[in-house]
Design a protein around this motif. Structure first.
Motif, PDB file in Angstrom:
ATOM      1  N   GLN A 133       1.268  -1.179  -0.137  1.00  0.00           N
ATOM      2  CA  GLN A 133      -0.212   0.191  -0.299  1.00  0.00           C
ATOM      3  C   GLN A 133       0.747   1.071   0.287  1.00  0.00           C
ATOM      4  N   HIS A 134       1.653   1.037   0.750  1.00  0.00           N
ATOM      5  CA  HIS A 134       3.445   2.676  -0.058  1.00  0.00           C
ATOM      6  C   HIS A 134       3.016   2.535  -0.953  1.00  0.00           C
ATOM      7  N   LEU A 135       2.830   2.052  -2.136  1.00  0.00           N
ATOM      8  CA  LEU A 135       3.080   2.244  -3.326  1.00  0.00           C
ATOM      9  C   LEU A 135       1.539   2.769  -4.083  1.00  0.00           C
ATOM     10  N   ILE A 136       0.791   3.506  -3.355  1.00  0.00           N
ATOM     11  CA  ILE A 136      -0.255   4.367  -3.976  1.00  0.00           C
ATOM     12  C   ILE A 136      -0.332   6.058  -3.520  1.00  0.00           C
ATOM     13  N   SER A 137      -0.262   6.311  -4.519  1.00  0.00           N
ATOM     14  CA  SER A 137      -0.145   8.005  -4.303  1.00  0.00           C
ATOM     15  C   SER A 137      -0.943   8.623  -5.567  1.00  0.00           C
ATOM     16  N   ILE A 138      -1.334   9.615  -4.932  1.00  0.00           N
ATOM     17  CA  ILE A 138      -1.904  10.449  -5.853  1.00  0.00           C
ATOM     18  C   ILE A 138      -1.296  11.381  -6.810  1.00  0.00           C
ATOM     19  N   ARG A 139      -1.494  11.629  -8.146  1.00  0.00           N
ATOM     20  CA  ARG A 139      -0.505  12.727  -9.241  1.00  0.00           C
ATOM     21  C   ARG A 139      -0.278  13.614  -8.603  1.00  0.00           C
ATOM     22  N   GLU A 140       0.546  14.295  -8.107  1.00  0.00           N
ATOM     23  CA  GLU A 140       1.034  15.379  -7.539  1.00  0.00           C
ATOM     24  C   GLU A 140       0.422  16.335  -8.722  1.00  0.00           C
ATOM     25  N   ASP A 141       0.426  16.655 -10.251  1.00  0.00           N
ATOM     26  CA  ASP A 141      -0.594  18.028 -10.321  1.00  0.00           C
ATOM     27  C   ASP A 141      -1.745  17.486 -10.049  1.00  0.00           C
ATOM     28  N   ALA A 142      -2.696  16.458 -10.019  1.00  0.00           N
ATOM     29  CA  ALA A 142      -3.680  16.272  -9.681  1.00  0.00           C
ATOM     30  C   ALA A 142      -4.591  17.211  -8.836  1.00  0.00           C
ATOM     31  N   ILE A 143      -3.871  17.399  -8.022  1.00  0.00           N
ATOM     32  CA  ILE A 143      -4.046  17.705  -6.773  1.00  0.00           C
ATOM     33  C   ILE A 143      -4.333  19.290  -7.121  1.00  0.00           C
ATOM     34  N   VAL A 144      -3.622  19.729  -7.637  1.00  0.00           N
ATOM     35  CA  VAL A 144      -3.617  21.474  -7.551  1.00  0.00           C
ATOM     36  C   VAL A 144      -4.723  21.379  -8.715  1.00  0.00           C
ATOM     37  N   PHE A 145      -5.059  21.009  -9.870  1.00  0.00           N
ATOM     38  CA  PHE A 145      -5.773  20.458 -10.973  1.00  0.00           C
ATOM     39  C   PHE A 145      -7.612  20.764 -10.097  1.00  0.00           C
ATOM     40  N   LEU A 146      -7.101  19.719  -8.929  1.00  0.00           N
ATOM     41  CA  LEU A 146      -8.780  19.218  -8.587  1.00  0.00           C
ATOM     42  C   LEU A 146      -9.102  20.510  -7.163  1.00  0.00           C
TER      43      LEU A 146
END
Length: 217
Positions: free
Chosen positions: A86-99
């Protein structure tokens, strides 16, 4: 650049669109075949071939995405195996800014994923993805995947969005084709869903590799 003035609702896929697809690719292409090989005392190459055949048999159907199906089919503890990496689960960095930008611009944000509810819950638990979105929908609640027109008909009836003023973002050509057939007015393909794999453009669609390039003003 999407014409944001003509968009009220944004439907977003999860894996490969908001989250890095590396976790899922690694899980299904490495972790599961290795566990299957160990369970059945077979070579990893034979296990990979057998798994590839099993995946192909249900591709595009709800079973493809169903953890209950795979747990029964493979006799493996699927969620337990997922939690091991589960440590490999991550949000795309650009996605947070986009949202954040979409929310500030007054768009309605809806997650529409084929992921099983257990998988969705794990990813929300680890990423807090839900705090950026208005609604989170797993197609398992409808019993049909995004590849099928029946799903779109049911979701539209429930959410009452104007499909001509809706943007749908996904990394699957088959799913985007289904959304196009249904009449979703604006479509966007993610060309770099897995951070560990090279970019691949989906022909016939506008492609994006960084959401920061298309933020609404």
């Amino acid at each position: 650049m999407p014409n944001w003035a003509n968009i009220d609702t944004v439907l977003l896929d999860m894996d490969g669109t908001l989250l890095d697809l590396h976790f899922d690719n690694h899980f299904w292409l490495e972790v599961v075949p290795n566990a299957y090989a160990k369970k059945h005392q077979m070579s990893i190459d034979d296990a990979r071939k057998e798994m590839a055949n099993k995946y192909e048999a249900v591709q595009g159907q709800l079973q493809w995405y169903c953890l209950d199906y795979w747990q029964a089919e493979l006799q493996l503890p699927i969620m337990e195996l997922k939690r091991e990496i589960q440590h490999l689960i991550s949000i795309r960095e650009d996605a947070i800014v986009f949202l954040h930008a979409l929310k500030k611009a007054g768009k309605k944000l809806i997650l529409l994923t084929n992921a099983h509810r257990d998988s969705l819950s794990l990813k929300v638990e680890l990423t807090e993805l839900d705090k950026y979105l208005d609604t989170l929908i797993s197609t398992h609640d409808y019993g049909v995947s995004k590849e099928q027109q029946r799903l779109w008909q049911q979701v539209e009836a429930d959410l009452q969005f104007d499909k001509s003023r809706t943007l749908f973002v996904d990394d699957s050509a088959a799913v985007l084709a289904s959304a196009k057939e249904f009449g979703i007015g604006h479509l966007l393909a993610v060309a770099n869903p897995d951070s560990k794999q090279p970019m691949r453009l989906l022909s016939g669609y506008e492609n994006i590799t960084d959401y920061r390039d298309i933020l609404p003003v």
